[in-house]
Design an enzyme around this catalytic site. Sequence first.
Site, mmCIF file in Angstrom:
data_model
loop_
_atom_site.group_PDB
_atom_site.id
_atom_site.type_symbol
_atom_site.label_atom_id
_atom_site.label_comp_id
_atom_site.label_asym_id
_atom_site.label_seq_id
_atom_site.Cartn_x
_atom_site.Cartn_y
_atom_site.Cartn_z
ATOM 1 C CG ASP A 175 -2.199 0.854 0.889
ATOM 2 O OD1 ASP A 175 -2.170 1.611 -0.101
ATOM 3 O OD2 ASP A 175 -3.197 0.782 1.636
HETATM 4 C C1 BGC Z 1 -5.092 3.138 0.040
HETATM 5 C C2 BGC Z 1 -5.266 2.085 -1.018
HETATM 6 C C3 BGC Z 1 -5.144 2.696 -2.392
HETATM 7 C C4 BGC Z 1 -3.814 3.387 -2.489
HETATM 8 C C5 BGC Z 1 -3.531 3.985 -3.848
HETATM 9 C C6 BGC Z 1 -3.867 3.997 -0.191
HETATM 10 O O1 BGC Z 1 -3.867 5.106 0.640
HETATM 11 O O2 BGC Z 1 -5.035 2.522 1.300
HETATM 12 O O3 BGC Z 1 -6.496 1.445 -0.856
HETATM 13 O O4 BGC Z 1 -5.303 1.715 -3.371
HETATM 14 O O5 BGC Z 1 -3.762 4.422 -1.520
HETATM 15 O O6 BGC Z 1 -4.252 5.105 -4.100
#
Ligand code: BGC
Length: 749
Positions: A279
Amino acid sequence: MKKIQLLKICLLITCSAAAQQSKNAFISSLIQRMTLEEKIGQLNLLTSDMDITGPFMKAGYKKDIEAGLCGTIFNAYTPVYTRQLQEMALKTRLKIPLLFGYDVIHGHKTIFPIPLGEACTWDMSLLEKSARIAAIEASADGLQWTFSPMVDIARDPRWGRVAEGAGEDTWYGSQVAKAKVKGYQGSDLSSPNSILACVKHFALYGAIEGGRDYNTVDMSRRQMFQFYLPPYKAAVDAGVATVMTSFNEVDGIPSTGNKWLLTDLLRKQWGFKGFIVTDYTSINEMINHGIVKDEYEAGALALNAGVDMDMQGSIFSSQLKKLLQDKKITIAEINAAVYRILSAKYDLGLFKDPFRNCDTALATKEIMSAEHLRDAQMIAERSIVLLKNEHQLLPLKKEAKIALIGPLANSQRELIGNWSAAGDYTKAITLLDGIKSKTSNVTYAPGAHYSSDTMLLKKALQKQRLTVEDTANSAQMLAEAVALARRSDVVVMALGESQGMTGEAASRSDIRIPDSQKELLKAVYATGKPVVLVLMNGRPLTLEWEDANIPSILETWFLGTEAGNAIAAVLFGDYNPAGKLTMTFPRNTGQIPIFYNHKNTGRPLDVNNKYTSKYLDVSNEPLYPFGYGLSYTQFTYGAVSVSKQQITAADKLQVSIPVTNSGNYSGEEVVQLYIRDRVGSVTRPVKELKGFKKIFLEKGETRIVTFDITIEDLKFYDKDMRWTAEPGDFTVFAGPNSRDVQSASFSLK
Ligand code: BGC
């Protein structure tokens, strides 16, 4: 006949073995020619400056692309822009194409209901369909990868991200996971409108303490395996191409550096073959977690655990070379990660056609097509849950003079909800527009701001300073709305949360309708006019006062582009609502966590006995249970019966229940089946969902709904963590929700 079939199968196997061989040969030869820097570049995922979905951004992503130091980009779309970036990548030494990812969470441009709302359809073909349409639009708009589905089981509505998943149930969540993966990926990844799915957040993110985002998770292995891990596993079994790690720790080790989780469980035990992405900056965050002291150690921990791609943290790019020199990691680990990423690019056909998703004419044709919008409305209608309808106030009569009141009544931005990706809110149909398309007898007044709590608004709306529209003139707005209500026959009130109060980084410790809106509701209620409360929100809310006083309540979530049309169709009875909740609505926040499949305890509730498991100040029962939702018609359930009293492991048990539409409208009903294992080698929940059927009944029609139960439905993790069914007595329940059920018994020999 049989021989021919056998021959065909052999041919298929030979062909796919040959295809696999040539893929291996292609990727292996490419890897041999890559420098270490180029390899590390493939493990690097950077955001473009088109959108921003996290805390900070590394500038200069274009330079990295040009130097072959970045293999994947997210937050960049449109055929023109992705073509431009792809052309840069193709000028590099080995011409390895870029992969383009994005958070296509509930639609790309045509926005569908938020996932928690869409789950209330209890219709897997619709859930697959919206994912398919999202893939068609996203792929036409330059993308090949979505960071979806999120399958985190969520039992705490304070957590803003409950909006992104299918709710609290393990079995149901697993069905949704499969449908979504199928919808995004289609049957063949090389088809230009298939995109890679990414199941997230692996793992257990939904169980963060106190519902506070990014917080710690701590749970037993049994709890993990029984309740939290199955939906991720279902996605893996459905062939999901990628997995995203979660921000939280799992058993004391952050997911992103957790070898047990990523390698032993996911790859070795579950056989996951795709690539693992972190993530957003979650490798870097392992320093804050206190599991490593610096970026150098963080990079080693992540790669050694099994991470393939670093999202936005630039740790792999800055640390892997040195780590390799120091023998903290091996070249085999790097090669394996590169292989998995190139393999996904190969499967998509990017080496053959790096511009497979860069056709402007196709984008114009596909994006927000009339067909997609029709489907969006249909799915939105089916996501609406009727929570209460006294004296058949709904459906509304078109002749009635309607006052439409509330800050959400004429809003476009809120309707497409959180994580609405590239969604264009200016195309969203407001509730006011939807009602106007049915009747001209409607007058609108906003009545209140989303909240009078300016701190909350600032945080939710991500603004340093609030504008006049956010807070001013409250008293006057309220007075105008009350006066309007007085002049009308019926009041429709659109209240709830601003979309910014839901989703990531939007936990709330108090999940009531915000104060200013509640005050408005009470003032309008005091006029004595009948009120229909149309809720728009991203999580279960506490609605005790509303339930006790307001005659009709519709839960509409954030329904997407076609929200206004969908709600109007339900308000006027053109569609009879049939949605059922997939998350329990508590009476107050003190009841949280609250979920239907809890354990019985040694002192189950007995209201006449003080020393039993309960609160002194609130009942144990939720306000609206899991599976709950009404219809404009009535469904009457007969007694449930089982085909046998006793079954063996080889038998199938048939459970039947007659359901009659005894009301005045034709309509759909979701008939639900739950099972309780009376005695186990470990304690078992009071009931667990094991099946459902969504049926349509004409007025007056009766149908006997049947379910087949096999030994598979009775299995659980026993005291030795074996997945097995134990002989003994079971209760089977059937009914319209998890509370109002009929039951019968059987035993397993
Ligand atoms: C989130 C994810 C997301 C990623 C990319 C993160 O802050 O937890 O779910 O896919 O950002 O945008």
